[in-house]
Design a protein around this motif. Sequence first.
Motif, mmCIF file in Angstrom:
data_model
loop_
_atom_site.group_PDB
_atom_site.id
_atom_site.type_symbol
_atom_site.label_atom_id
_atom_site.label_comp_id
_atom_site.label_asym_id
_atom_site.label_seq_id
_atom_site.Cartn_x
_atom_site.Cartn_y
_atom_site.Cartn_z
ATOM 1 N N GLY A 132 0.857 -1.220 -0.068
ATOM 2 C CA GLY A 132 0.009 0.251 -0.077
ATOM 3 C C GLY A 132 0.640 1.246 -0.055
ATOM 4 O O GLY A 132 0.326 2.341 0.162
ATOM 5 N N GLY A 133 2.244 1.208 -0.287
ATOM 6 C CA GLY A 133 2.829 2.390 -0.220
ATOM 7 C C GLY A 133 2.775 3.051 -1.525
ATOM 8 O O GLY A 133 1.806 2.919 -2.299
ATOM 9 N N SER A 134 4.081 4.211 -1.776
ATOM 10 C CA SER A 134 3.629 5.021 -2.899
ATOM 11 C C SER A 134 3.674 4.492 -4.176
ATOM 12 O O SER A 134 2.801 4.677 -5.081
ATOM 13 N N ALA A 135 4.419 3.240 -4.585
ATOM 14 C CA ALA A 135 4.444 2.622 -5.777
ATOM 15 C C ALA A 135 2.953 1.885 -6.054
ATOM 16 O O ALA A 135 2.391 1.928 -6.967
ATOM 17 N N ALA A 136 2.470 1.349 -5.029
ATOM 18 C CA ALA A 136 1.164 0.598 -4.765
ATOM 19 C C ALA A 136 0.167 1.557 -5.241
ATOM 20 O O ALA A 136 -0.898 1.454 -6.166
ATOM 21 N N GLY A 182 -0.240 -6.129 2.969
ATOM 22 C CA GLY A 182 1.396 -6.496 3.256
ATOM 23 C C GLY A 182 1.768 -5.596 4.372
ATOM 24 O O GLY A 182 0.816 -5.639 5.440
ATOM 25 N N ARG A 183 2.695 -4.938 4.367
ATOM 26 C CA ARG A 183 3.351 -3.849 5.250
ATOM 27 C C ARG A 183 2.233 -2.933 5.861
ATOM 28 O O ARG A 183 2.248 -2.561 6.960
ATOM 29 N N ARG A 184 1.446 -2.577 4.576
ATOM 30 C CA ARG A 184 0.414 -1.516 5.085
ATOM 31 C C ARG A 184 -0.816 -1.751 4.010
ATOM 32 O O ARG A 184 -0.622 -2.326 2.934
ATOM 33 N N PRO A 185 -1.764 -1.432 4.380
ATOM 34 C CA PRO A 185 -3.043 -1.668 3.396
ATOM 35 C C PRO A 185 -3.131 -0.496 2.318
ATOM 36 O O PRO A 185 -2.457 0.622 2.814
ATOM 37 N N LEU A 186 -3.796 -0.906 1.215
ATOM 38 C CA LEU A 186 -4.067 0.116 0.134
ATOM 39 C C LEU A 186 -5.116 1.068 0.666
ATOM 40 O O LEU A 186 -5.915 0.705 0.868
ATOM 41 N N ILE A 187 -4.713 2.314 0.921
ATOM 42 C CA ILE A 187 -5.847 3.186 1.368
ATOM 43 C C ILE A 187 -6.714 3.643 0.314
ATOM 44 O O ILE A 187 -6.700 3.207 -0.897
ATOM 45 N N ILE A 191 1.492 -8.640 -8.418
ATOM 46 C CA ILE A 191 2.863 -8.059 -7.831
ATOM 47 C C ILE A 191 2.726 -7.845 -6.419
ATOM 48 O O ILE A 191 1.843 -7.498 -5.809
ATOM 49 N N ASP A 192 3.983 -8.297 -5.844
ATOM 50 C CA ASP A 192 4.211 -7.997 -4.578
ATOM 51 C C ASP A 192 5.237 -6.737 -4.380
ATOM 52 O O ASP A 192 6.454 -6.785 -4.697
ATOM 53 N N LEU A 193 4.574 -5.646 -4.201
ATOM 54 C CA LEU A 193 5.340 -4.302 -3.984
ATOM 55 C C LEU A 193 5.874 -4.108 -2.610
ATOM 56 O O LEU A 193 6.634 -3.277 -2.377
ATOM 57 N N ASP A 194 5.553 -5.193 -1.673
ATOM 58 C CA ASP A 194 6.476 -5.062 -0.565
ATOM 59 C C ASP A 194 8.016 -5.765 -0.697
ATOM 60 O O ASP A 194 8.620 -5.995 0.332
ATOM 61 N N ALA A 195 8.224 -6.418 -1.863
ATOM 62 C CA ALA A 195 9.703 -7.167 -2.194
ATOM 63 C C ALA A 195 10.774 -5.968 -1.677
ATOM 64 O O ALA A 195 10.610 -4.804 -2.063
ATOM 65 N N ALA A 196 11.672 -6.480 -1.118
ATOM 66 C CA ALA A 196 12.811 -5.384 -0.819
ATOM 67 C C ALA A 196 13.513 -5.099 -2.196
ATOM 68 O O ALA A 196 13.208 -5.966 -3.117
#
Length: 227
Positions: free
Chosen positions: A125-129, A148-153, A171-176
């Motif tokens: 749920g970060g900026s790229a997501a 993932g680490r944060r939800p999509l708002i 796509i897993d956007l929490d991948a390092a």
Amino acid sequence: MADYWGIVGYPVSHSLTPRLFAAVGEYLKMNSAQQVFLEANGIAEFESRVAVLEGDLWLSCTAPLKHSPQDRLGVSGPDGVNAVNQLKRVGGEWSGTSTDGVGFVAACRHIGIEPDGSILRMRGGGSAARAIAAAWAAEGGRIIPEEGRRPLISGPWDSAIIDGGEATIGIDLDAAPAGGDSETLDADMQVSISYGDGASTDEFAVIMVAAQHLEAWKSIFAPERAA
């Protein structure tokens, strides 16, 4: 024309962006800029690094610096995304935008996936997501969010959110960063936007970074040269 162009964030040593700047600049006969790899873990370090670079500056911005430039530099990304990944300083004035979403859509089309009518299963749920969700929804796609680490708002993509279905792409956007492993998602095809040293040109992450870079030239760096 930029005096410097390159990448800022952490880590950046693996980044293809300075080479992409050089390749596009050479093609457009705008290749006099100096390449820079600027490692910065925060906005204060970013400001100290760019302060010593006199002249105009074009930068692609990666984690962890996609949010902080908005407040400190007075730039803003697309509606709902609230982050930037491209920055331009001309005459001391900053501008910026996000090309993560449009780059993802362009990369999907390159591998034969049309967003309209397709389902994207997306973790994170970060900026790229948020950027990808906005662009995917704008093109008529549907989204199954995986927390993932944060939800999509909530955002401009809300009408595209569905509870289930057969995902065309995941796509897993929490991948390092720098080639980190992804969680396996239930989709016909899974891609990653994380690449490391030695990544090949047929990897989706490399296709996407090239696509978003071209979008940046078109939208912010040299829109007057867009075809």
